[in-house]
Enzyme design. Sequence first.
Site, PDB file in Angstrom:
ATOM      1  N   LYS A 306       0.977  -1.161  -0.064  1.00 36.51           N
ATOM      2  CA  LYS A 306       0.069  -0.072  -0.123  1.00 36.51           C
ATOM      3  C   LYS A 306       0.817   1.345  -0.228  1.00 36.51           C
ATOM      4  CE  LYS A 306      -4.322  -1.725   1.673  1.00 36.51           C
ATOM      5  NZ  LYS A 306      -5.306  -1.921   2.661  1.00 36.51           N
ATOM      6  N   ARG A 341      -3.337  -9.957   5.313  1.00 38.14           N
ATOM      7  CA  ARG A 341      -3.839  -9.810   3.710  1.00 38.14           C
ATOM      8  C   ARG A 341      -2.580  -9.503   3.047  1.00 38.14           C
ATOM      9  NH1 ARG A 341      -5.987  -6.352   0.045  1.00 38.14           N
ATOM     10  NH2 ARG A 341      -7.718  -7.320  -1.332  1.00 38.14           N
TER      11      ARG A 341
HETATM   12  C1  8Y4 Z   1      -1.161  -1.777  -4.339  1.00 34.29           C
HETATM   13  C2  8Y4 Z   1      -1.875  -2.918  -4.362  1.00 34.29           C
HETATM   14  C3  8Y4 Z   1      -1.484  -0.618  -3.476  1.00 34.29           C
HETATM   15  C4  8Y4 Z   1      -3.331  -2.943  -3.667  1.00 34.29           C
HETATM   16  C5  8Y4 Z   1      -2.776  -0.791  -3.014  1.00 34.29           C
HETATM   17  C6  8Y4 Z   1      -3.642  -1.820  -2.928  1.00 34.29           C
HETATM   18  C7  8Y4 Z   1      -8.041  -4.306   2.291  1.00 34.29           C
HETATM   19  C8  8Y4 Z   1      -8.999  -5.205   1.974  1.00 34.29           C
HETATM   20  C9  8Y4 Z   1      -8.106  -3.913   0.164  1.00 34.29           C
HETATM   21  C10 8Y4 Z   1      -7.623  -4.499   3.905  1.00 34.29           C
HETATM   22  C11 8Y4 Z   1      -9.563  -6.001   3.938  1.00 34.29           C
HETATM   23  C12 8Y4 Z   1      -5.419  -3.096  -1.767  1.00 34.29           C
HETATM   24  C13 8Y4 Z   1     -10.115  -5.482  -0.470  1.00 34.29           C
HETATM   25  C14 8Y4 Z   1      -6.938  -2.385  -1.299  1.00 34.29           C
HETATM   26  N1  8Y4 Z   1      -7.590  -3.704   1.108  1.00 34.29           N
HETATM   27  N2  8Y4 Z   1      -9.776  -6.063   2.628  1.00 34.29           N
HETATM   28  N3  8Y4 Z   1      -9.407  -4.843   0.523  1.00 34.29           N
HETATM   29  N4  8Y4 Z   1      -8.538  -5.102   4.449  1.00 34.29           N
HETATM   30  N5  8Y4 Z   1     -10.074  -6.927   4.731  1.00 34.29           N
HETATM   31  N6  8Y4 Z   1      -4.807  -1.756  -2.373  1.00 34.29           N
HETATM   32  O1  8Y4 Z   1      -6.963  -3.650   4.238  1.00 34.29           O
HETATM   33  O2  8Y4 Z   1      -5.059  -3.881  -1.575  1.00 34.29           O
HETATM   34  S1  8Y4 Z   1      -8.322  -3.380  -1.551  1.00 34.29           S
END
Ligand code: 8Y4
Length: 367
Positions: A306, A341
Amino acid sequence: MKRSIYLQPTAVFWSRAERRPIDQPDIPEWRGLPLAGGQLSFAALDVLTRGSPNTTRRTIVLGDAFSGDWGREALAAADILQELSEQRPRFAGMSLDRPRIMGIVNVTPDSFSDGGQFSSTEAAIAHGLKLVEHGADILDIGGESTRPKSDAVAVDDELRRVIPVIEGLRARTDAVISVDTRKSEVMKRAAEAGADILNDVSAFTHDPEALSVAVETGLPVILMHAQGDPKTMNDDPKYDDVVLDVFDYLEGRIQACVAAGIPKTKIVADPGIGFGKHLHHNVAVMAGLSLYHGLGVALLLGASRKKMIGELCDVADAKDRVPGSLACAIAGVGAGVQIVRVHDVKETKQAIAVWRACMAGTEKGLD
Ligand code: 8Y4
């Protein structure tokens, strides 16, 4: 009634067998109490009190918790100590006495291939199977990008993306499958397709039907904190005290789920790194993680790749954030978080295995 104090476990250490409190977990001893019934214990508490403008913090050691200056707050503290310390029940069939890895499977058209529906379905299934080989306990299947600034996805598109992937993985692996969605229709169809967990980043506030559909499926749920909608959430997030505001939000959503008929044993809470949070909010939440055990449910942390990591280390490309992601995962399990996760399952598995052996002082009996 508004909570007056919050207790954050500190001085967290590995529970050596000979040091573990055995008989009367309600009587704190100098050696500490188990943190959420896992392999970590805590020996002190930070007592947080809301104030204007700032939260005050004082540290007490557990042995003093029921005596001396603790005084009148003792009974309230006993309740929270119980929540902090009690063993978490199995979640979606998994024991939570050791860290679990949730691997991310994105099914958005641009995430794997542009060769049409079939190839992106097959690519997502293959990716999920690879993550299981790498040691994922859970696969989180998502077809709606909830990254900051993302546009909403129509329900039909989301169904077309995730349902075939859930069906395909269900037929080929015993791994626990969670569906990352805010939509009741997707929840219902995913449950029919064999999903085991509903992971809703809006904690069942986005779709007014979602909570009753979740109850009907009987599936366990993950409740995540977010402030605002993905499209605009990071424009101007505001908190009194982000760590405590997130606690109150999650406590309220747990209560709403319990009132609707989801037992507390089927709920996991997640502070939602990056969801309506600036860098200073995100690091405050990371430093406050152990507070959330006081919710009385298992915890999940999602910080993998992130922006927080990019900002801390000036790394623009998310693919280059693996080392920082591993540090976040270890910071999480070090605070007793039960599920992380992540994108990089193999690397996370290795980091956690080494951390655990070094904490336990033994290479044996850790799995
Ligand atoms: C690069 C790749 C940069 C991915 C940002 C991202 C969470 C979640 C997401 C979390 C739970 C993400 C669906 C965002 N984040 N579910 N989901 N907890 N429970 N961004 O932190 O991965 S999506």
